[in-house]
Design a protein around this motif. Structure first.
Motif, PDB file in Angstrom:
ATOM      1  N   TYR A   1       0.835  -1.206   0.000  1.00 34.02           N
ATOM      2  CA  TYR A   1       0.000   0.000   0.000  1.00 34.02           C
ATOM      3  C   TYR A   1       0.869   1.255   0.000  1.00 34.02           C
ATOM      4  N   ILE A   2       1.898   1.266   0.859  1.00 32.73           N
ATOM      5  CA  ILE A   2       2.789   2.421   0.948  1.00 32.73           C
ATOM      6  C   ILE A   2       3.598   2.579  -0.340  1.00 32.73           C
ATOM      7  N   ASN A   3       4.137   1.474  -0.835  1.00 31.77           N
ATOM      8  CA  ASN A   3       4.976   1.545  -2.031  1.00 31.77           C
ATOM      9  C   ASN A   3       4.182   1.897  -3.282  1.00 31.77           C
ATOM     10  N   TYR A   4       2.903   1.628  -3.257  1.00 31.53           N
ATOM     11  CA  TYR A   4       2.067   1.927  -4.430  1.00 31.53           C
ATOM     12  C   TYR A   4       1.987   3.426  -4.686  1.00 31.53           C
ATOM     13  N   GLN A   5       2.418   4.220  -3.713  1.00 32.74           N
ATOM     14  CA  GLN A   5       2.490   5.664  -3.934  1.00 32.74           C
ATOM     15  C   GLN A   5       3.342   5.996  -5.153  1.00 32.74           C
TER      16      GLN A   5
ATOM     17  N   GLU B   1       1.307   5.509  -8.291  1.00 29.74           N
ATOM     18  CA  GLU B   1       0.331   6.576  -8.467  1.00 29.74           C
ATOM     19  C   GLU B   1       1.005   7.909  -8.787  1.00 29.74           C
ATOM     20  N   GLU B   2       2.187   8.119  -8.219  1.00 27.29           N
ATOM     21  CA  GLU B   2       2.927   9.351  -8.510  1.00 27.29           C
ATOM     22  C   GLU B   2       3.323   9.398  -9.983  1.00 27.29           C
ATOM     23  N   TYR B   3       3.794   8.285 -10.511  1.00 25.65           N
ATOM     24  CA  TYR B   3       4.210   8.237 -11.909  1.00 25.65           C
ATOM     25  C   TYR B   3       3.010   8.396 -12.835  1.00 25.65           C
ATOM     26  N   ARG B   4       1.911   7.774 -12.476  1.00 23.11           N
ATOM     27  CA  ARG B   4       0.679   7.906 -13.261  1.00 23.11           C
ATOM     28  C   ARG B   4       0.238   9.373 -13.307  1.00 23.11           C
ATOM     29  N   ALA B   5       0.247  10.030 -12.146  1.00 15.88           N
ATOM     30  CA  ALA B   5      -0.147  11.436 -12.080  1.00 15.88           C
ATOM     31  C   ALA B   5       0.827  12.313 -12.875  1.00 15.88           C
ATOM     32  N   ALA B   6       2.115  11.971 -12.829  1.00 13.82           N
ATOM     33  CA  ALA B   6       3.120  12.753 -13.559  1.00 13.82           C
ATOM     34  C   ALA B   6       2.881  12.665 -15.062  1.00 13.82           C
ATOM     35  N   LYS B   7       2.536  11.484 -15.553  1.00 19.72           N
ATOM     36  CA  LYS B   7       2.264  11.341 -16.986  1.00 19.72           C
ATOM     37  C   LYS B   7       1.042  12.147 -17.389  1.00 19.72           C
ATOM     38  N   GLU B   8       0.027  12.159 -16.540  1.00 23.51           N
ATOM     39  CA  GLU B   8      -1.161  12.968 -16.815  1.00 23.51           C
ATOM     40  C   GLU B   8      -0.802  14.451 -16.818  1.00 23.51           C
ATOM     41  N   TYR B   9       0.079  14.837 -15.887  1.00 22.02           N
ATOM     42  CA  TYR B   9       0.496  16.233 -15.792  1.00 22.02           C
ATOM     43  C   TYR B   9       1.264  16.656 -17.043  1.00 22.02           C
TER      44      TYR B   9
ATOM     45  N   GLU C   1       9.767  -5.272 -10.557  1.00 20.68           N
ATOM     46  CA  GLU C   1      10.732  -6.364 -10.389  1.00 20.68           C
ATOM     47  C   GLU C   1      10.542  -7.043  -9.042  1.00 20.68           C
ATOM     48  N   ARG C   2      10.191  -6.267  -8.030  1.00 23.17           N
ATOM     49  CA  ARG C   2      10.063  -6.814  -6.675  1.00 23.17           C
ATOM     50  C   ARG C   2       8.776  -7.607  -6.496  1.00 23.17           C
ATOM     51  N   TYR C   3       7.663  -7.025  -6.965  1.00 19.85           N
ATOM     52  CA  TYR C   3       6.356  -7.631  -6.680  1.00 19.85           C
ATOM     53  C   TYR C   3       5.771  -8.427  -7.844  1.00 19.85           C
ATOM     54  N   LYS C   4       6.403  -8.317  -9.030  1.00 18.05           N
ATOM     55  CA  LYS C   4       5.871  -8.999 -10.217  1.00 18.05           C
ATOM     56  C   LYS C   4       4.418  -8.603 -10.407  1.00 18.05           C
ATOM     57  N   LYS C   5       3.563  -9.587 -10.636  1.00 17.13           N
ATOM     58  CA  LYS C   5       2.146  -9.291 -10.726  1.00 17.13           C
ATOM     59  C   LYS C   5       1.613  -9.022  -9.328  1.00 17.13           C
ATOM     60  N   PRO C   6       0.721  -8.062  -9.126  1.00 11.43           N
ATOM     61  CA  PRO C   6       0.074  -7.214 -10.128  1.00 11.43           C
ATOM     62  C   PRO C   6       0.771  -5.866 -10.295  1.00 11.43           C
ATOM     63  N   PHE C   7       2.022  -5.726  -9.798  1.00 10.85           N
ATOM     64  CA  PHE C   7       2.739  -4.464  -9.984  1.00 10.85           C
ATOM     65  C   PHE C   7       3.385  -4.464 -11.364  1.00 10.85           C
ATOM     66  N   THR C   8       2.556  -4.307 -12.374  1.00 10.81           N
ATOM     67  CA  THR C   8       3.044  -4.221 -13.741  1.00 10.81           C
ATOM     68  C   THR C   8       2.552  -2.926 -14.339  1.00 10.81           C
ATOM     69  N   LYS C   9       3.010  -2.607 -15.534  1.00  8.90           N
ATOM     70  CA  LYS C   9       2.595  -1.361 -16.171  1.00  8.90           C
ATOM     71  C   LYS C   9       1.096  -1.339 -16.438  1.00  8.90           C
ATOM     72  N   LYS C  10       0.482  -2.511 -16.481  1.00  7.26           N
ATOM     73  CA  LYS C  10      -0.959  -2.567 -16.679  1.00  7.26           C
ATOM     74  C   LYS C  10      -1.720  -2.026 -15.475  1.00  7.26           C
ATOM     75  N   THR C  11      -1.051  -2.001 -14.322  1.00  4.27           N
ATOM     76  CA  THR C  11      -1.728  -1.513 -13.112  1.00  4.27           C
ATOM     77  C   THR C  11      -1.595  -0.003 -12.950  1.00  4.27           C
ATOM     78  N   PHE C  12      -0.880   0.643 -13.856  1.00  3.97           N
ATOM     79  CA  PHE C  12      -0.608   2.066 -13.679  1.00  3.97           C
ATOM     80  C   PHE C  12      -1.874   2.912 -13.697  1.00  3.97           C
ATOM     81  N   ASN C  13      -2.938   2.405 -14.268  1.00  2.75           N
ATOM     82  CA  ASN C  13      -4.192   3.155 -14.291  1.00  2.75           C
ATOM     83  C   ASN C  13      -5.205   2.593 -13.295  1.00  2.75           C
ATOM     84  N   LYS C  14      -4.729   1.842 -12.324  1.00  2.00           N
ATOM     85  CA  LYS C  14      -5.614   1.247 -11.324  1.00  2.00           C
ATOM     86  C   LYS C  14      -5.225   1.778  -9.945  1.00  2.00           C
TER      87      LYS C  14
END
Length: 362
Positions: free
Chosen positions: A178-182, A185-193, A222-235
């Motif tokens: 949960y903490i690392n998912y920041q 979300e930060e990268y997702r927001a940066a791309k939108e910005y 690399e650490r969490y594999k699924k579901p921490f993939t680029k497909k999750t960037f919009n979730k």
């Protein structure tokens, strides 16, 4: 062939006369060979000057209008607080107790939790801290007669409650995700910005900054594999995917996992008045039916947000108190439960006592 009105000589003469008359009043009009364009210029110049005059007059009248408005508003708020005095006072007492618990837990367990890397406690404490603020926002909105706004803030309290219970249930591994998912979300927001900057001309992130954020995400993948993939960037809830054994979890999945699903409909309903979907046109807690046009405050509709906020705040307190179980904290939980029962009862009694003939709609 007759000349079109846009180029009619008589029309043009009248337009020139109007232009000269406006010039004497200090309004400049751009002359054009085309009558329609000329008419548009006259209209635009006149409206611009009239708007400036209206603004100056309104500024001159500002003090009187605001004094009258504030006098009516203060009187209304006094009557709202008087009518709903008991449930408001009880709810505020619940907030005070919550703040005292937060301060006490910070002093007693904050340093230890950091040293022991107790991520669950850290999240529960921070969500509890934020919940105290949101609860104050709820009561402030209700006191001012904005029950729909208060109900919308209850959505946030409910989310805090669900996440608190979910993190407490699944432990440190999920808390860490949960903490690392920041970073995701930060990268997702940066791309939108970056896309936003193309439209507004604001300063975008540099390539180096974007690359740094991207590498953080790659490390998590690399650490969490699924579901921490680029497909999750919009979730938003990819961090909970492993715990739920669901590659695409939604908030409702988290709520059901901790047996909070019975409040999902009120949670959804609270969005009706704040989103621009068709349902927002008629739905409003602050008005008894669609016959009342609501452009301001109302003295009804407080029971729904008051009760829901009290319940969610109780649940958030329970999650924090239960993380450091003791006789003292068990006693507190029981006491707060009884207080919330009284809050709910008080809100219902005032709601049921209101005669619709007394309803104040601004």
């Amino acid at each position: 062939m007759s000349e079109s009105p846009a180029n009619d000589d008589e029309t043009r003469q009248k337009l020139l006369e109007i232009s000269d008359a406006l010039k004497k009043e200090g309004i400049e009009v751009e002359i054009s060979d085309n009558n329609q364009t000329m008419l548009n210029n006259i209209t635009r110049s006149f409206c611009s000057k009239a708007g400036e005059d209206l603004f100056k007059n309104s500024i001159t009248d500002l003090s009187h209008k605001l004094d009258e408005y504030h006098s009516q508003l203060y009187g209304f708020e006094e009557r709202v607080c008087y009518r709903w005095s008991l449930p408001f006072l009880l709810f505020e007492y619940l907030i005070i107790q919550s703040q005292e618990i937060n301060e006490e837990f910070h002093k007693e367990f904050g340093k230890i939790a950091t040293e022991e890397r107790d991520l669950v406690f850290g999240i529960l404490f921070r969500l509890h801290e934020k919940a105290c603020i949101v609860a104050k926002e709820v009561i402030a909105l209700m006191k001012s007669g904005y029950s729909d706004g208060a109900n919308a803030r209850c959505r946030t309290l409910y989310e805090f409650a669900v996440i608190s219970f979910f993190i407490a249930k699944h432990g440190n591994d999920v808390a860490e995700r949960y903490i690392n998912y920041q970073d995701i979300e930060e990268y997702r927001a940066a791309k939108e910005y970056q896309e936003y900057c193309k439209i507004t001309g604001d300063i975008p992130f540099s390539n180096e900054e974007m690359e740094k954020m991207s590498k953080k995400c790659e490390t998590l993948i690399e650490r969490y594999k699924k579901p921490f993939t680029k497909k999750t960037f919009n979730k938003s809830y990819g961090w909970a995917a492993k715990a739920l054994n669901n590659p695409n979890p939604k908030f409702s999945d988290l709520a059901r996992n901790v047996d909070f699903s019975r409040l999902l409909f009120p949670y959804s309903m609270a969005s009706w008045a704040i989103h621009a979907n068709a349902k927002c046109l008629m739905f409003k807690l602050a008005s008894p039916d669609e016959r009342y046009i609501l452009t301001g405050e109302s003295n009804i509709g407080m029971a729904e947000p008051g009760q829901r906020a009290a319940i969610s705040l109780l649940q958030i307190n329970f999650a924090l108190l239960n993380s450091k179980i003791s006789i003292k904290n068990l006693t507190r939980i029981r006491s707060m439960l009884l207080l919330v029962n009284e809050i709910n009862k008080a809100f219902s009694e005032v709601h049921d006592s209101i005669n619709l003939d007394e309803v104040r709609i601004s």
